[in-house]
Design a protein around this motif. Structure first.
Motif, PDB file in Angstrom:
ATOM      1  N   UNK B 105       0.824  -1.221   0.000  1.00 55.76           N
ATOM      2  CA  UNK B 105       0.000   0.000   0.000  1.00 55.76           C
ATOM      3  C   UNK B 105       0.855   1.267   0.000  1.00 55.76           C
ATOM      4  N   UNK B 126      -1.135   5.954   6.251  1.00 54.86           N
ATOM      5  CA  UNK B 126      -1.728   6.313   7.535  1.00 54.86           C
ATOM      6  C   UNK B 126      -2.972   7.156   7.275  1.00 54.86           C
ATOM      7  N   UNK B 127      -4.162   6.557   7.407  1.00 59.55           N
ATOM      8  CA  UNK B 127      -5.377   7.323   7.088  1.00 59.55           C
ATOM      9  C   UNK B 127      -5.600   8.512   8.012  1.00 59.55           C
ATOM     10  N   UNK B 128      -4.964   8.492   9.169  1.00 62.90           N
ATOM     11  CA  UNK B 128      -5.154   9.603  10.106  1.00 62.90           C
ATOM     12  C   UNK B 128      -4.067  10.672   9.964  1.00 62.90           C
ATOM     13  N   UNK B 132      -5.671  11.934   4.544  1.00 58.85           N
ATOM     14  CA  UNK B 132      -6.801  11.203   5.099  1.00 58.85           C
ATOM     15  C   UNK B 132      -7.257  10.069   4.201  1.00 58.85           C
ATOM     16  N   UNK B 133      -6.715   9.960   3.018  1.00 59.40           N
ATOM     17  CA  UNK B 133      -7.080   8.860   2.114  1.00 59.40           C
ATOM     18  C   UNK B 133      -5.833   8.025   1.836  1.00 59.40           C
ATOM     19  N   UNK B 134      -5.864   6.785   2.255  1.00 58.64           N
ATOM     20  CA  UNK B 134      -4.642   5.988   2.233  1.00 58.64           C
ATOM     21  C   UNK B 134      -4.827   4.639   1.548  1.00 58.64           C
ATOM     22  N   UNK B 135      -5.784   4.556   0.645  1.00 56.34           N
ATOM     23  CA  UNK B 135      -6.004   3.292  -0.063  1.00 56.34           C
ATOM     24  C   UNK B 135      -5.783   3.517  -1.554  1.00 56.34           C
ATOM     25  N   UNK B 137      -5.618   1.503  -3.934  1.00 57.34           N
ATOM     26  CA  UNK B 137      -6.289   0.571  -4.839  1.00 57.34           C
ATOM     27  C   UNK B 137      -7.734   0.956  -5.120  1.00 57.34           C
ATOM     28  N   UNK B 138      -8.314   1.730  -4.234  1.00 57.91           N
ATOM     29  CA  UNK B 138      -9.730   2.072  -4.388  1.00 57.91           C
ATOM     30  C   UNK B 138      -9.955   2.825  -5.690  1.00 57.91           C
ATOM     31  N   UNK B 139     -11.102   2.574  -6.289  1.00 57.83           N
ATOM     32  CA  UNK B 139     -11.465   3.274  -7.528  1.00 57.83           C
ATOM     33  C   UNK B 139     -12.816   3.937  -7.336  1.00 57.83           C
ATOM     34  N   UNK B 140     -12.946   5.101  -7.950  1.00 55.85           N
ATOM     35  CA  UNK B 140     -14.129   5.910  -7.657  1.00 55.85           C
ATOM     36  C   UNK B 140     -14.916   6.288  -8.910  1.00 55.85           C
TER      37      UNK B 140
END
Lengths: 471, 148
Positions: B105, B126-128, B132-135, B137-140
């Protein structure tokens, strides 16, 4: 002694949704007091401190019976909206008629059709993201478009379009005025970007209404009654006890504290505090063959209904399948993403031996006495393994590993002030009004006669709207 | 005398370090070396600069609070973990798993634009912290309803 038209205990989903509808029916001169036991900790505080409240929930109640069974909630302004995962399926029509259709549990005194408009209203308030199709009848589309499926989701949907759906969720697909769009961090208990609906980011205006007074750090101690009528709420704030008088008392303190406060107040309904239960979930990992995962736009993307409803529910629990998009990788070069996390959430049948009572050693605290989950749930879990090939048809799979045992909690507390038509075997009626004290309303999942596989928050919010509309 | 798992791990670590026969554990930043070896074992095709590897290992250790005892146990016992008691092997496997999760990641390993080129550290997930966005792989993108 302060006098109000209404006193509401709690500021979580159940209380806040009731309040919102209640205000639409009150005159401009009305006065409503909301008593919240905890403080108001805003999102920035929560992120900085990596927790939703300074109050440790386990310090507020005792556990007895099954030591592995835990209960989870958050105390403070907004209640458990601060720590929920924002999964918002509706219950299915048959969930309301378990006794009639499957001969188990009991029927709810309200049905799906009656609640449907209030489901729509709750979904609008929370700005739910959801699909065009759904396993339950809908009179309106979801307010937000669905979250993006992963590739495994798409295959499951293609194989079983009537049983597989995008998860309806209050994790925003598109940003709103007060919430960012979800970016799939998968740490939803405390959302880093404030994308999930909470009372703090979604219903602040309700509490800003000039008719409403919100008292923080105000712990309700008892419901005051006289001659079968609720006269107010005794509470403690800043070390001092006070009484707020009101002509309507609404109890929305959660499934642990609703029955506790009634018991402390001398209520003696036969089922008060009984039937404590919640869903039980089992996790599984599917090792995929040639299909990559994790292309979704939120933490949990799919809902599988194949094992949810049907004749099997006369023999064992139904379950709702969640497919997870939280990246965790397989330790095999070239196949890192060929893995899928699944969760199977089973309904439980309430038992009277599982209950909330007053602690004998510390009467200021409730005890959650939980003996065991039902055979009905356990039989459902046992049947799962044999059903997995059917459930996962459409996915090329190397193997599936079922995690041992049922998870200790789903963070739901159900059943302890059950609703029903008969005062002899329920605590509140179909409009959540106490059978004997007719100006006392009890809201929240404590009124659930049975707990379906579906997450309870959307339904309890709709029930609150329904109750306030029918006062 | 009953020996707890923690005592056993600590003892293993102590023996390993005191033995001085294992140069990796005697080096100044041996903990980072253990993390780097885990990465190279499980992601053999990742060509990563030493600087990026060290930066990842440092960030990982800082964020996860992995004990020296566990790292030492991994360094010494990793090659023979199939022979270890299940509980110990499980802890070592979990360390590997978490390390690789964070590594994949944190880098552009899955970025199609990378092709066969070297892997680069992008940011510790680190999402915090940060955006604030730490992924990654995500697709939107919005797909047609039938494929959403």
């Amino acid at each position: 002694m302060a006098v109000y038209d209404s006193v509401i205990v709690g500021s979580g989903f159940a209380s806040s949704f009731f309040l919102q509808k209640h205000l639409t029916r009150l005159p401009a001169t009305a006065r409503v007091l909301v008593l919240e036991r905890g403080p108001h900790k805003d999102h920035a505080w929560q992120i900085e401190n990596r927790r939703t409240t300074p109050i440790e929930p386990d310090s507020t109640f005792e556990r007895a019976g099954d030591r592995d069974k835990t209960w989870q909630f958050s105390l403070g302004f907004g209640g458990s909206s601060n720590c929920w995962w924002a999964c918002t399926p509706r219950m299915l029509p048959n969930d309301f008629r378990m006794a009639t259709v499957y001969g188990v549990g009991r029927d709810w005194p309200v049905g799906y059709d009656e609640l449907e408009p209030f489901y729509c209203e709750a979904e609008e308030i929370m700005q739910i993201s959801g699909p065009e199709d759904a396993p339950f009848p809908r009179s309106r589309p979801y307010p937000q478009p669905p979250h993006r499926f992963t590739d495994p989701d798409r295959r499951l949907k293609a194989r079983r379009p009537e049983h597989y759906f995008n998860m309806p969720t209050a994790r925003a697909r598109v940003a709103t005025d007060t919430r960012a769009a979800c970016c799939a961090n998968a740490v939803c208990r405390l959302c880093p970007v404030d994308a999930k609906f909470t009372i703090l980011n979604g219903m602040k205006e309700t509490f800003a209404d000039p008719r409403v007074t919100l008292l923080l750090d105000a712990e309700a101690l008892a419901i005051e009654t006289e001659g079968g009528v609720a006269t107010g709420v005794r509470f403690r704030r800043g070390g001092r006890e006070e009484v707020a008088q009101a002509s309507l008392v609404v109890l929305g303190a959660n499934g642990m504290f609703n029955p506790f406060l009634l018991l402390k107040s001398g209520f003696d309904d036969p089922l008060l505090g009984r039937r404590l239960h919640e869903q039980g979930a089992v996790e599984a990992t599917a090792y995929l063959d040639g299909v990559d995962n994790f292309q979704g736009s939120t933490s949990i993307t799919g809902h599988g209904y194949l094992l949810y409803d049907g004749p099997h529910r006369s023999r064992h629990a139904g379950c709702l399948m969640e497919s997870w998009n939280r990246p965790f990788f397989r330790l095999e070069p070239g196949r890192y993403r060929q893995i899928l996390g699944l969760k199977f959430i089973f309904e439980d049948l309430p038992s009277e031996e599982n209950r909330v009572e007053i602690s004998s050693s510390d009467p200021s605290r409730p005890v959650a006495r939980f003996v065991t989950r039902s055979d009905y749930l356990q039989a459902g879990v046992r049947a799962l393994e044999a059903s997995l090939p059917r459930v996962l048809e459409g996915l090329p799979i190397d193997r599936v590993e079922l995690a041992p045992g049922v998870l200790p909690t789903e963070a739901h507390v159900l059943g302890t002030t059950v609703m029903g038509d008969d005062a002899a075997d329920s605590v509140v009626d179909r409009h959540l009004v106490h059978h004997k004290v007719r100006n006392l309303v009890v809201v929240g999942s404590s009124v659930y006669p049975t707990g379906a596989p579906a997450n309870p928050t959307l339904t309890l919010s709709a029930l609150s709207l329904h109750a306030a509309a029918n006062l | 005398m009953r020996i707890t798992r923690r005592q056993w791990l600590l003892g293993t670590a102590a023996v390993a370090v005191a033995g001085a026969g294992i140069p990796a554990l005697a080096a100044g930043n041996w903990q980072e070396g253990v993390i780097a070896r885990i990465v190279r074992t499980h992601v053999p095709d990742a060509q990563l600069s030493d600087a990026d590897m060290t930066a990842f290992a440092r960030a990982f250790l800082d964020n996860r609070g992995i004990s020296d005892a566990l790292l030492a146990a991994r360094a010494v016992l990793g090659p023979v973990r199939t022979m270890l008691p299940q509980a110990v092997a499980g802890r070592l496997h979990k360390l590997d798993s978490v390390t690789i999760n964070m590594f994949l990641l944190a880098t552009d390993y899955f970025d199609p634009a990378r092709g066969d080129g070297p892997v680069a550290l992008i940011a510790y997930p680190d999402p915090y912290g940060g955006s604030g966005c730490a992924n990654p792989l995500a697709r939107f993108d919005f797909l047609p309803p039938a494929q959403a």
